[in-house]
Design a protein around this motif. Structure first.
Motif, PDB file in Angstrom:
ATOM      1  N   CYS A  91       0.830  -1.212   0.000  1.00 47.65           N
ATOM      2  CA  CYS A  91       0.000   0.000   0.000  1.00 47.65           C
ATOM      3  C   CYS A  91       0.858   1.253   0.000  1.00 47.65           C
ATOM      4  CB  CYS A  91      -0.930  -0.009   1.214  1.00 47.65           C
ATOM      5  SG  CYS A  91      -2.307  -1.174   1.084  1.00 47.65           S
ATOM      6  N   ARG A  92       1.915   1.282   0.799  1.00 49.32           N
ATOM      7  CA  ARG A  92       2.828   2.426   0.800  1.00 49.32           C
ATOM      8  C   ARG A  92       3.444   2.623  -0.588  1.00 49.32           C
ATOM      9  NH1 ARG A  92       2.522   6.519   4.443  1.00 49.32           N
ATOM     10  NH2 ARG A  92       2.680   5.802   6.599  1.00 49.32           N
ATOM     11  N   LEU A  95       0.737   4.083  -2.884  1.00 55.93           N
ATOM     12  CA  LEU A  95       0.470   5.481  -2.548  1.00 55.93           C
ATOM     13  C   LEU A  95       1.573   6.392  -3.079  1.00 55.93           C
ATOM     14  CD1 LEU A  95      -0.860   5.245   1.125  1.00 55.93           C
ATOM     15  CD2 LEU A  95      -2.147   5.995  -0.888  1.00 55.93           C
ATOM     16  N   GLY A 100      -3.585   5.778  -4.968  1.00 55.68           N
ATOM     17  CA  GLY A 100      -4.411   5.587  -3.791  1.00 55.68           C
ATOM     18  C   GLY A 100      -5.859   5.275  -4.087  1.00 55.68           C
ATOM     19  N   VAL A 104      -7.225  -2.845  -4.709  1.00 51.69           N
ATOM     20  CA  VAL A 104      -6.267  -3.944  -4.629  1.00 51.69           C
ATOM     21  C   VAL A 104      -7.023  -5.238  -4.365  1.00 51.69           C
ATOM     22  CG1 VAL A 104      -4.653  -4.991  -2.975  1.00 51.69           C
ATOM     23  CG2 VAL A 104      -4.135  -2.772  -3.982  1.00 51.69           C
ATOM     24  N   SER A 106      -5.814  -8.888  -2.958  1.00 53.71           N
ATOM     25  CA  SER A 106      -4.658  -9.577  -2.371  1.00 53.71           C
ATOM     26  C   SER A 106      -4.901 -11.084  -2.383  1.00 53.71           C
ATOM     27  CB  SER A 106      -4.440  -9.091  -0.939  1.00 53.71           C
ATOM     28  OG  SER A 106      -3.483  -9.889  -0.274  1.00 53.71           O
ATOM     29  N   ARG A 209      -9.837  -0.597  -1.390  1.00 53.91           N
ATOM     30  CA  ARG A 209      -9.264   0.579  -2.024  1.00 53.91           C
ATOM     31  C   ARG A 209      -8.023   0.986  -1.239  1.00 53.91           C
ATOM     32  NH1 ARG A 209     -10.773   5.589  -0.889  1.00 53.91           N
ATOM     33  NH2 ARG A 209     -10.205   7.259  -2.334  1.00 53.91           N
ATOM     34  N   VAL A 210      -6.942   1.320  -1.941  1.00 59.04           N
ATOM     35  CA  VAL A 210      -5.657   1.573  -1.288  1.00 59.04           C
ATOM     36  C   VAL A 210      -5.789   2.660  -0.224  1.00 59.04           C
ATOM     37  CG1 VAL A 210      -3.279   2.338  -1.639  1.00 59.04           C
ATOM     38  CG2 VAL A 210      -4.346   0.803  -3.297  1.00 59.04           C
ATOM     39  N   MET A 213      -7.549   1.384   2.878  1.00 61.39           N
ATOM     40  CA  MET A 213      -6.722   0.507   3.701  1.00 61.39           C
ATOM     41  C   MET A 213      -5.635   1.301   4.422  1.00 61.39           C
ATOM     42  SD  MET A 213      -6.262  -2.386   5.032  1.00 61.39           S
ATOM     43  CE  MET A 213      -7.618  -3.186   4.163  1.00 61.39           C
ATOM     44  N   ALA A 214      -5.128   2.355   3.793  1.00 68.02           N
ATOM     45  CA  ALA A 214      -4.157   3.206   4.471  1.00 68.02           C
ATOM     46  C   ALA A 214      -4.758   3.764   5.760  1.00 68.02           C
ATOM     47  CB  ALA A 214      -3.717   4.337   3.550  1.00 68.02           C
ATOM     48  N   TRP A 225       2.338   1.406  10.403  1.00 66.65           N
ATOM     49  CA  TRP A 225       2.103   2.366   9.334  1.00 66.65           C
ATOM     50  C   TRP A 225       3.070   3.553   9.439  1.00 66.65           C
ATOM     51  CZ3 TRP A 225       0.261   1.673   4.872  1.00 66.65           C
ATOM     52  CH2 TRP A 225      -0.148   2.734   4.066  1.00 66.65           C
TER      53      TRP A 225
END
Length: 465
Positions: A91-92, A95, A100, A104, A106, A209-210, A213-214, A225
């Motif tokens: 995710c990082r 982003l 973003g 995703v 997984s 959605r990225v 999840m962030a 995080w």
């Protein structure tokens, strides 16, 4: 969608075929590596991104190359830290690339799905749910009271629905709200889950959605995080940052605490290929196994070796070059404990195979004694070994296939099948394959030490000098 394929773990229960040096997702247990199968399966959803351990970089790159995927589609963790850090890292990374708003999916790299059309249909419904702000999972409708899987409990609330195509005889798919995750149950609880009808197996497939999840990582796993927030955009400081990351599963760190999540019950021919009992269910022993007054046995053979079984029932026989497993059917989940005993005894066979893949090809150890070591080396077309020397051994190379170029102390020698060359101790040397076919040679080492760390590199195409 961005399919993220998590390729960690060593598949200990499938020892001796799966070991830390060559985990089950890279083995062709079912005719093709499970990682390659997974990447082909998710390709219709988008270009996949593989998250693997640094120790599996060469193996993962070979699969990516074979499938025509560029090397930048792989991210390699310096050390394994379980699934939550792996997904947070992905995710990082997304982003930082300005992605973003993307969804995703997984997926584990080492599972089997036989109904791939059904899988894609369920995945697209899950993507639709993720775009509406929830995390979605694919839940497998249980076929029996299984104690080896985690479960997801559903409630009656319908979040989304795909009615399917009546002409194709497709059954409706429903995304239902999740009441909670349940740990692996005992037998009585598993029977109750099965009878209830509102429980599905947790297959470890998540959609989100990225950016959403962030936010979940920031709220539920703030230390992880924040730590990954120190990553450079090009991941150049990944090893330094990852050193302080605490291992944690994504289920425990995030999913068990989320309220806004749904699951899609489906029957897509799923298997986690998690034991030899499961492999035996999925494939036959083959034509080199003969039985007399014997039944319900399974043999995973060594090449074309012939096996005879007389007067025995319900055995699992798994044969490799340096190890043999014999287990009773139904007991193969205990192989993990057996491997633990081998590790405690210091046995190399617990984690290493007598072969190893390298960026230039692979080698296989034929004999390893105090007096000498013998190998077969295979050099892929267009590849070359590093320009190197050895302090403790001489080498003698006999070419058996192909027409390589050997550089010995800056002098180039052109060799063919049946020709040979001596590499003196301390001499700088390399072999390259300029042709279109694999070069194969036999290497005999003589000296006082034959370890793979007796290599001093001066030039290398793969950044190891």
């Amino acid at each position: 969608m961005v399919p993220i394929v998590l390729s960690g773990g060593s598949g200990t229960r499938l020892w001796p075929v799966s070991r830390a040096s060559f985990p089950k997702q890279f083995n062709d247990l079912l005719g093709e590596s499970l990682l390659a199968r997974t990447l082909r399966r998710v390709a219709p959803l988008g270009r996949p991104l593989v998250v693997a351990g640094a120790g599996s970089r060469v193996l993962a790159r070979r699969v990516l190359d074979d499938l025509g995927l560029p090397p930048e589609q792989g991210i390699y963790e310096p050390v394994g830290r379980n699934t939550a850090p792996a997904l947070a890292l992905a995710c990082r990374h997304l982003l930082a690339a300005g992605r973003g708003d993307e969804v995703v999916g997984s997926f584990p790299s080492d599972h089997l799905i036989t109904d791939e059309e059904g899988f894609l249909r369920a995945a697209r419904l899950a993507e639709h749910c993720a775009r509406r702000g929830v995390v979605a999972t694919l839940g497998i409708r249980p076929s029996h009271a299984e104690t080896g899987y985690g479960y997801i409990e559903l409630d009656e609330h319908l979040f989304a629905r795909d009615i399917g195509d009546p002409e194709e005889h497709e059954e409706p798919l429903e995304a239902r709200s999740v009441r909670g995750f349940r740990e692996k149950p005992d037998a009585a609880t598993a029977e109750r889950f099965l009878a209830d009808g509102n429980f599905v197996w947790n297959a470890g497939m998540f959609f989100f959605r990225v950016a959403d999840m962030a936010g979940h990582f920031e709220r539920l796993m703030p230390e992880l995080w924040s730590r990954l927030g120190e990553l450079a955009d090009d991941l150049s400081n990944l090893a330094e940052v990852y050193e302080e990351v605490v291992p944690e599963s994504f289920d425990y760190g995030v999913m068990e605490h989320l309220e806004a999540q749904v699951s899609i019950p489906c029957d897509i021919g799923w298997s986690d290929v998690g034991s030899w009992d499961e492999v035996a269910r999925l494939r036959a022993s083959g034509p080199t196994v003969f039985e007399h007054q014997a039944r319900e046995n399974f043999v995973y053979p060594l090449r074309e070796k012939v096996y005879g079984l007389v007067g025995v029932d319900g055995l699992l026989v798994v044969d490799t070059d340096d190890a043999l497993l014999i287990a009773r059917r139904g007991a193969s989940q205990e192989v993990k404990e057996l491997v633990g005993q081998m590790k405690a005894a210091g046995r190399r066979e617990a984690e290493e195979h007598p072969f190893e893949f390298r960026p230039w090809g692979d080698f296989e150890i034929l004999r390893d004694t105090e007096q000498f070591k013998a190998k077969i080396l295979r050099v892929s077309p267009g590849r070359q070994l590093s320009y190197q020397s050895h302090r403790h051994r001489t080498e003698h190379w006999v070419i058996v296939r192909g027409h390589p170029e050997v550089v010995l102390d800056d002098e180039v020698h052109h060799l063919g099948p049946g020709e040979h060359i001596q590499i003196p101790q301390g001499a700088r040397h390399r072999i390259r394959n300029p042709g279109e076919d694999t070069v194969e040679l036999v290497e005999i080492q003589l000296g006082t030490y034959f370890g793979e760390d007796d290599i001093e590199r001066y030039e290398d195409d793969f950044g190891r000098a």
